[in-house]
Design a protein around this motif. Structure first.
Motif, PDB file in Angstrom:
ATOM      1  N   ARG A  53       0.823  -1.209   0.000  1.00  0.00           N
ATOM      2  CA  ARG A  53       0.000   0.000   0.000  1.00  0.00           C
ATOM      3  C   ARG A  53       0.860   1.264   0.000  1.00  0.00           C
ATOM      4  O   ARG A  53       0.600   2.202  -0.743  1.00  0.00           O
ATOM      5  CB  ARG A  53      -0.929   0.011   1.221  1.00  0.00           C
ATOM      6  CG  ARG A  53      -1.863   1.197   1.261  1.00  0.00           C
ATOM      7  CD  ARG A  53      -2.759   1.167   2.472  1.00  0.00           C
ATOM      8  NE  ARG A  53      -2.039   1.069   3.721  1.00  0.00           N
ATOM      9  CZ  ARG A  53      -1.605   2.113   4.423  1.00  0.00           C
ATOM     10  NH1 ARG A  53      -1.811   3.334   3.990  1.00  0.00           N
ATOM     11  NH2 ARG A  53      -0.956   1.945   5.555  1.00  0.00           N
ATOM     12  N   ILE A  54       1.907   1.284   0.808  1.00  0.00           N
ATOM     13  CA  ILE A  54       2.770   2.463   0.938  1.00  0.00           C
ATOM     14  C   ILE A  54       3.453   2.792  -0.384  1.00  0.00           C
ATOM     15  O   ILE A  54       3.467   3.937  -0.820  1.00  0.00           O
ATOM     16  CB  ILE A  54       3.833   2.254   2.038  1.00  0.00           C
ATOM     17  CG1 ILE A  54       3.166   2.182   3.409  1.00  0.00           C
ATOM     18  CG2 ILE A  54       4.875   3.360   2.006  1.00  0.00           C
ATOM     19  CD1 ILE A  54       4.105   1.679   4.498  1.00  0.00           C
ATOM     20  N   ARG A  56       2.555   2.128  -3.361  1.00  0.00           N
ATOM     21  CA  ARG A  56       1.587   2.557  -4.382  1.00  0.00           C
ATOM     22  C   ARG A  56       1.082   3.970  -4.136  1.00  0.00           C
ATOM     23  O   ARG A  56       0.694   4.661  -5.055  1.00  0.00           O
ATOM     24  CB  ARG A  56       0.399   1.606  -4.424  1.00  0.00           C
ATOM     25  CG  ARG A  56       0.659   0.317  -5.160  1.00  0.00           C
ATOM     26  CD  ARG A  56      -0.625  -0.440  -5.414  1.00  0.00           C
ATOM     27  NE  ARG A  56      -1.424  -0.625  -4.218  1.00  0.00           N
ATOM     28  CZ  ARG A  56      -1.411  -1.704  -3.444  1.00  0.00           C
ATOM     29  NH1 ARG A  56      -0.604  -2.691  -3.744  1.00  0.00           N
ATOM     30  NH2 ARG A  56      -2.188  -1.794  -2.385  1.00  0.00           N
ATOM     31  N   GLU A  57       1.048   4.380  -2.874  1.00  0.00           N
ATOM     32  CA  GLU A  57       0.477   5.680  -2.545  1.00  0.00           C
ATOM     33  C   GLU A  57       1.545   6.764  -2.614  1.00  0.00           C
ATOM     34  O   GLU A  57       1.961   7.153  -3.678  1.00  0.00           O
ATOM     35  CB  GLU A  57      -0.219   5.613  -1.187  1.00  0.00           C
ATOM     36  CG  GLU A  57      -1.462   4.731  -1.237  1.00  0.00           C
ATOM     37  CD  GLU A  57      -2.142   4.555   0.106  1.00  0.00           C
ATOM     38  OE1 GLU A  57      -1.703   5.187   1.085  1.00  0.00           O
ATOM     39  OE2 GLU A  57      -3.108   3.789   0.176  1.00  0.00           O
ATOM     40  N   ASP A  58       1.985   7.252  -1.473  1.00  0.00           N
ATOM     41  CA  ASP A  58       2.909   8.383  -1.443  1.00  0.00           C
ATOM     42  C   ASP A  58       4.372   7.992  -1.420  1.00  0.00           C
ATOM     43  O   ASP A  58       5.237   8.850  -1.436  1.00  0.00           O
ATOM     44  CB  ASP A  58       2.606   9.259  -0.214  1.00  0.00           C
ATOM     45  CG  ASP A  58       1.220   9.859  -0.281  1.00  0.00           C
ATOM     46  OD1 ASP A  58       0.753  10.103  -1.409  1.00  0.00           O
ATOM     47  OD2 ASP A  58       0.620  10.067   0.777  1.00  0.00           O
ATOM     48  N   TYR A  63       6.376   7.935   5.072  1.00  0.00           N
ATOM     49  CA  TYR A  63       5.762   7.021   6.034  1.00  0.00           C
ATOM     50  C   TYR A  63       6.810   6.519   7.029  1.00  0.00           C
ATOM     51  O   TYR A  63       6.572   6.505   8.239  1.00  0.00           O
ATOM     52  CB  TYR A  63       5.120   5.835   5.303  1.00  0.00           C
ATOM     53  CG  TYR A  63       4.359   4.927   6.230  1.00  0.00           C
ATOM     54  CD1 TYR A  63       2.999   5.103   6.429  1.00  0.00           C
ATOM     55  CD2 TYR A  63       4.995   3.888   6.910  1.00  0.00           C
ATOM     56  CE1 TYR A  63       2.289   4.276   7.283  1.00  0.00           C
ATOM     57  CE2 TYR A  63       4.305   3.070   7.771  1.00  0.00           C
ATOM     58  CZ  TYR A  63       2.954   3.261   7.950  1.00  0.00           C
ATOM     59  OH  TYR A  63       2.260   2.447   8.815  1.00  0.00           O
TER      60      TYR A  63
END
Length: 170
Positions: A53-54, A56-58, A63
């Protein structure tokens, strides 16, 4: 992450590139190299668990940075931190010589409350702006500004040996 070897290779590359910086930030916030290593490992475990998830996102940098700072601030809540020091101090690791932060600055940073220390480290060592620092710590920009001002005043007083209220005439 399943069996996605690309994702695991990307995570391994991220760890190799970011671990030193994350460890340095953790050390500057908590003041102990051994705890900093534990904090970074805890944060990297969180990053690993959310890697798909990380990435793919920012992206993982923000994070991981946030996870390290939050873990460094919150780590004193762990039960093992409630132990009391003895009269005989253990050997302490020395900071790397190439970071430019002197032992006097490290000692001064250690006198700041954890949240204030985190603000000062993020603003003036990591060179984040007020909004980035606020977002990372989950506080308002006004709180960042006031904590930074108080932290800098305390650092100046500690490093000069003159109490802050004596310097301002208050």
């Amino acid at each position: 992450m399943g069996s996605d070897r690309n994702a695991e290779a990307e995570f391994a590359a991220f760890v190799l590139s970011a671990q030193r910086r994350l460890r340095r930030v953790a050390y500057l916030v908590c003041g102990d190299w051994h705890r900093a290593e534990d904090i970074v490992q805890t944060a990297l475990a969180q990053v690993y668990a959310r890697w798909d998830r990380i990435r793919r996102e920012d992206g993982p940098e923000g994070y991981a940075h946030r996870a390290v700072v939050n873990a460094a601030i919150d780590e004193r809540r762990r039960p093992w931190r409630r132990e009391r020091a003895t009269d005989v101090l253990p050997d302490r690791a020395t900071p790397p010589a190439d970071d430019g932060i002197t032992p006097a600055v490290l000692a001064a940073l250690a006198t700041l409350p954890r949240r204030q220390r985190a603000v000062v480290v993020l603003r003036y060592v990591e060179d984040l702006d007020v909004e980035q620092t606020a977002a990372m710590l989950g506080i308002s920009p006004g709180t960042v500004k006031s904590q930074a001002a108080k932290g800098l005043a305390s650092l100046r007083a500690h490093l000069s040996g003159v109490p802050a209220d004596a310097r301002t005439g208050e």
